[in-house]
Design an enzyme around this catalytic site. Sequence first.
Site, PDB file in Angstrom:
ATOM      1  CB  CYS A  13       4.563 -17.636 -21.135  1.00 17.24           C
ATOM      2  SG  CYS A  13       4.422 -15.849 -21.286  1.00 17.24           S
ATOM      3  CE  LYS A  16      10.014 -17.416 -18.474  1.00 20.36           C
ATOM      4  NZ  LYS A  16       9.439 -16.123 -18.136  1.00 20.36           N
ATOM      5  CB  THR A  43      16.711 -10.980  -7.728  1.00 16.79           C
ATOM      6  OG1 THR A  43      16.508  -9.855  -8.593  1.00 16.79           O
ATOM      7  CG2 THR A  43      17.800 -10.652  -6.735  1.00 16.79           C
ATOM      8  CG  ASP A  45      12.972  -9.130  -8.999  1.00 13.38           C
ATOM      9  OD1 ASP A  45      11.820  -9.165  -8.562  1.00 13.38           O
ATOM     10  OD2 ASP A  45      13.995  -9.153  -8.287  1.00 13.38           O
ATOM     11  CG  ASP A  46       7.988 -10.139 -12.486  1.00 16.20           C
ATOM     12  OD1 ASP A  46       7.773 -11.228 -13.015  1.00 16.20           O
ATOM     13  OD2 ASP A  46       7.747  -9.893 -11.304  1.00 16.20           O
ATOM     14  CG  ASP A  63       7.467 -11.381 -21.583  1.00 17.39           C
ATOM     15  OD1 ASP A  63       7.630 -12.587 -21.784  1.00 17.39           O
ATOM     16  OD2 ASP A  63       7.523 -10.837 -20.462  1.00 17.39           O
ATOM     17  CG  ASP A  86       7.322  -9.196 -16.850  1.00 15.89           C
ATOM     18  OD1 ASP A  86       6.967  -9.880 -15.874  1.00 15.89           O
ATOM     19  OD2 ASP A  86       7.725  -9.690 -17.920  1.00 15.89           O
ATOM     20  CB  SER A 136       9.336  -6.527 -38.275  1.00 17.87           C
ATOM     21  OG  SER A 136       9.685  -5.563 -39.245  1.00 17.87           O
ATOM     22  CG  ASP A 222       4.223 -11.092 -14.374  1.00 14.02           C
ATOM     23  OD1 ASP A 222       5.356 -11.465 -14.014  1.00 14.02           O
ATOM     24  OD2 ASP A 222       3.979 -10.689 -15.525  1.00 14.02           O
TER      25      ASP A 222
HETATM   26 CO    CO Z   1       7.026 -11.639 -14.991  1.00 16.31          CO
HETATM   27 CO    CO Z   2       8.851 -11.638 -18.774  1.00 18.76          CO
END
Ligand code: CO
Ligand code: CO
Length: 344
Positions: A13, A16, A43, A45-46, A63, A86, A136, A222
């Site tokens: 991550c 990112k 917001t 959020d996840d 992700d 998430d 893929s 998370d």
């Molecule tokens: Co998250």
């Molecule tokens: Co995420």
Amino acid sequence: MTRLTSLSHGAGCACKLGFNDLTDILGHITPAGDPAVLVDASTRDDAALYQLSEDRALVATIDFFTPIVDDPADWGAIAAANALSDVYAMGGTPLFALNVTAWPRESLPFSILGEVLQGAALVCREARCAVVGGHSIDDREPKFGMAVIGDVHPAQAWTNSGARPGDVLVLTKPIGTGVITTALKRDLIDADTLAVAVACMRTLNAGAARAGRTVTVHAATDVTGFGLLGHLRNIVKSSGVAAEVDSSAVPLLPRVTELAAQGAIPGGSRRNLEAMTEVRWDDGVNDLQRSILCDAQTSGGLLFAVPGEDATALVSALEREGTPAAAVIGRIVKGELGAIEVRA
Ligand code: CO
Ligand code: CO
């Protein structure tokens, strides 16, 4: 044999895009304008929440990232646990998942991709989440992850909003996966230290979420690419409050401070620290600790804001679930909106 992490420009991550870059771009995108969208990117959020009926909403998230470890099955397992996380962070139950894959078809055997997919499939089976397909493409740099769909009762969803002064902050996994995986890329790490971090990253946040269900949760997220303080900032900004963090109470993976001192700090963590302009650091918090509190995590734990009187019960429930950590790390306070004070 090619080391998978040698093909990766970043660590999980930590690859990112930056918080400020994303904020600028997302502010200019036309919102969906659909009343069924209960939670969208605004917001931070996840996952998104999409209402299907009075008592049911879908939780949707995606992700993916470049190889974070050299073992293909571990990479797949970590990517799956990270993607599923998430859904747990929103209080949801995973239903099904789709693989997202980029693969260098000329240079990396497909058998290795098979191991990645199998590692992910086993973690999804543990989560009782069906893997139903995917997509893929050919790419010089391998990438793998998942889109996960879950569901939740709209009234029981956890978001970044809702934290209140007096709430206690509880974290369910130790910090430092960005440091550890950067140390791996630089050959600074021993097998035992890596094994602890891998086991932590592939641990589902399902147990942490179950524990959260036993108390009142005002906000949850998370801890992933923006680091502990970056994700806490999402909570305090969305909730319109401020927070205090006790840096000495934050649990760390083994050897993290030592490896960070040797320079194993991913670029993503440095960018996180630079973006944390609303943090007030006590003088006793040194530069290494600051970097670690902003370390970009992959498949990190849940961060809960719960009423003070529920904190002990949550910690006990987390311990019963055997989560990698069950630590009170700070509190929500009144104060300048979005401010975070980090104490030594
Ligand atoms: Co998250
Ligand atoms: Co995420």
